[in-house]
Design a protein around this motif. Structure first.
Motif, PDB file in Angstrom:
ATOM      1  N   LYS A 133      40.543 -11.106 -17.978  1.00  0.00           N
ATOM      2  CA  LYS A 133      41.667 -10.275 -17.525  1.00  0.00           C
ATOM      3  C   LYS A 133      42.317  -9.545 -18.698  1.00  0.00           C
ATOM      4  CE  LYS A 133      45.834 -10.334 -14.663  1.00  0.00           C
ATOM      5  NZ  LYS A 133      46.462  -9.275 -15.476  1.00  0.00           N
ATOM      6  N   SER A 134      42.550 -10.254 -19.783  1.00  0.00           N
ATOM      7  CA  SER A 134      43.175  -9.630 -20.945  1.00  0.00           C
ATOM      8  C   SER A 134      42.265  -8.575 -21.559  1.00  0.00           C
ATOM      9  CB  SER A 134      43.525 -10.694 -21.982  1.00  0.00           C
ATOM     10  OG  SER A 134      44.138 -10.123 -23.112  1.00  0.00           O
ATOM     11  N   TYR A 135      40.985  -8.870 -21.603  1.00  0.00           N
ATOM     12  CA  TYR A 135      40.016  -7.925 -22.163  1.00  0.00           C
ATOM     13  C   TYR A 135      40.028  -6.614 -21.391  1.00  0.00           C
ATOM     14  CZ  TYR A 135      35.553  -6.342 -24.176  1.00  0.00           C
ATOM     15  OH  TYR A 135      34.566  -5.626 -24.828  1.00  0.00           O
ATOM     16  N   ALA A 140      39.586  -3.228 -23.548  1.00  0.00           N
ATOM     17  CA  ALA A 140      38.695  -2.146 -23.120  1.00  0.00           C
ATOM     18  C   ALA A 140      39.324  -0.751 -23.209  1.00  0.00           C
ATOM     19  CB  ALA A 140      38.197  -2.422 -21.701  1.00  0.00           C
ATOM     20  N   PRO A 141      40.635  -0.569 -22.936  1.00  0.00           N
ATOM     21  CA  PRO A 141      41.220   0.776 -23.029  1.00  0.00           C
ATOM     22  C   PRO A 141      41.110   1.415 -24.411  1.00  0.00           C
ATOM     23  CG  PRO A 141      42.655  -0.642 -21.739  1.00  0.00           C
ATOM     24  CD  PRO A 141      41.594  -1.525 -22.318  1.00  0.00           C
ATOM     25  N   PHE A 142      40.927   0.621 -25.472  1.00  0.00           N
ATOM     26  CA  PHE A 142      40.800   1.202 -26.804  1.00  0.00           C
ATOM     27  C   PHE A 142      39.524   2.033 -26.946  1.00  0.00           C
ATOM     28  CE2 PHE A 142      43.764  -2.294 -28.022  1.00  0.00           C
ATOM     29  CZ  PHE A 142      44.760  -1.487 -28.570  1.00  0.00           C
ATOM     30  N   ARG A 143      38.555   1.815 -26.073  1.00  0.00           N
ATOM     31  CA  ARG A 143      37.322   2.608 -26.127  1.00  0.00           C
ATOM     32  C   ARG A 143      37.561   4.073 -25.799  1.00  0.00           C
ATOM     33  NH1 ARG A 143      33.029   1.009 -22.438  1.00  0.00           N
ATOM     34  NH2 ARG A 143      31.414   1.228 -24.033  1.00  0.00           N
ATOM     35  N   ILE A 151      33.987  -1.633 -29.352  1.00  0.00           N
ATOM     36  CA  ILE A 151      34.583  -2.967 -29.229  1.00  0.00           C
ATOM     37  C   ILE A 151      33.510  -4.024 -28.968  1.00  0.00           C
ATOM     38  CG2 ILE A 151      36.783  -2.036 -28.403  1.00  0.00           C
ATOM     39  CD1 ILE A 151      35.978  -2.834 -25.583  1.00  0.00           C
ATOM     40  N   SER A 152      33.822  -5.243 -29.395  1.00  0.00           N
ATOM     41  CA  SER A 152      32.880  -6.350 -29.208  1.00  0.00           C
ATOM     42  C   SER A 152      33.389  -7.304 -28.138  1.00  0.00           C
ATOM     43  CB  SER A 152      32.704  -7.128 -30.513  1.00  0.00           C
ATOM     44  OG  SER A 152      33.790  -8.021 -30.725  1.00  0.00           O
TER      45      SER A 152
END
Length: 337
Positions: A133-135, A140-143, A151-152
């Motif tokens: 959920k946090s990911y 993920a929005p940083f992509r 991101i990894s």
């Protein structure tokens, strides 16, 4: 009779200089193409850090389990990889600003350190469901931001427990987002142990993500080995392990980068890893392991060498040995040609 000796010597000299230049280019290319980096564990010695980040270092990148680089490490020659360690950091109001403050060379973002491990051992201790959920909400929005971070997925411990955590994490991701799951650009892996175990673990992760995963038609995910060491072993065994490991990782196509744990002196290692993993001796000179990791004499580093401001004699010896190596290479090329 004309004396041809002088023109002959001139031709050999030209060839020698050409060969030296060619050898220098080879060394520079090896450094530029290096996968090698280091996990920074708080070595406050300026000379050590200057050596690691010098202009001829084979190291390309580093990280410190945090979203901002340490003030002790000059980062102009190396790429810094930020890490969002746990849930609180991921949801922090300041994380976006911290990442935007990084130099343009920072392009890869690591997420959630050993969520299957305990906080006492340095892990983030997150359930797969909470991590998913946090990911999706925060990582993920940083992509898609201006920098478009790569991101990894979370870096789990190198164990069956870690693999099971990843399975549950992946299932939770698709429970939340049936179409996209938790998108990722690369995989971060940890390994503490012998070489054969490392090879097996990397093969397991490659199979999990690229062979049995749901990435049909997509580019093969690369792996970053962000923690790597042989704990609780003596220096000789650790050097043997590194001698097997470095060429293997350098030649493995799906391994994109790797980092030794950690860049510190003997006596500063934690009790679990032991001093055998140290790159520097108590006096600040490179250990045999440290010289090997820095590329050895071919790259201009020898055992006992110290960073700028210390051990000037050692540094001169290294420069002399490097020039000797290049000269011998030049001689070989001149005779061959």
């Amino acid at each position: 009779m004309k004396n041809h000796s002088r023109p002959g010597r001139n031709r050999v000299t030209c060839k020698a200089f050409t060969a030296i230049a060619f050898s220098t280019v080879i060394l520079q290319t090896l450094a530029q193409d290096s996968k090698r980096g280091f996990a920074y564990v708080g070595d406050a010695h300026e000379a050590d850090n200057n050596l690691l980040t010098s202009s001829k270092t084979p190291l390309k990148w580093y990280y410190n389990w945090a979203p901002s680089p340490p003030s002790q490490v000059p980062s102009t020659n190396l790429e810094f990889a930020p890490l969002i360690h746990g849930l609180d950091e991921a949801s922090s109001d300041s994380i976006s600003q911290q990442l935007s403050n990084l130099p343009d060379s920072s392009t890869h973002l690591l997420a959630f350190n050993e969520p299957d491990g305990t906080t006492e051992s340095g892990g983030s201790s997150i359930s797969p469901e909470d991590a998913a959920k946090s990911y999706i909400d925060h990582i993920a929005p940083f992509r898609s931001e201006n920098r478009k971070w790569k991101i990894s997925h979370p870096s789990v411990t190198g164990s069956e427990n870690g693999l099971e955590w990843l399975r549950k994490f992946n299932e939770s991701c698709y429970d939340i987002d049936e179409k996209n799951g938790c998108p990722t650009d690369f995989v971060a892996a940890h390994w503490y142990g012998a070489f054969d175990g490392l090879a097996s673990w990397l093969g397991t992760l490659d199979e999990f993500y690229n062979t049995n995963g749901s990435r049909e038609g997509e580019e093969r995910l690369k792996i970053w080995v962000t923690e790597l060491a042989l704990p609780q072993a003596d220096a000789e065994a650790t050097v043997q392990m590194m001698n097997l490991t470095l060429p293997y990782l350098d030649g493995l196509e799906y391994v994109e980068r790797y980092a030794w744990f950690g860049a510190f002196r003997e006596g500063d290692a934690n009790e679990w890893t032991g001093d055998g993993v140290a790159l520097f001796g108590d006096d600040g000179g490179l250990t045999e392991l440290g010289a090997l990791y820095m590329g050895g004499e071919q790259q201009g580093f020898i055992q006992g060498q110290k960073g700028e401001g210390q051990g000037a004699g050692n540094q001169l010896q290294v420069e002399w040995q490097l020039m000797l190596l290049l000269s011998l290479t030049a001689l070989w090329f001149s005779n061959y040609w």
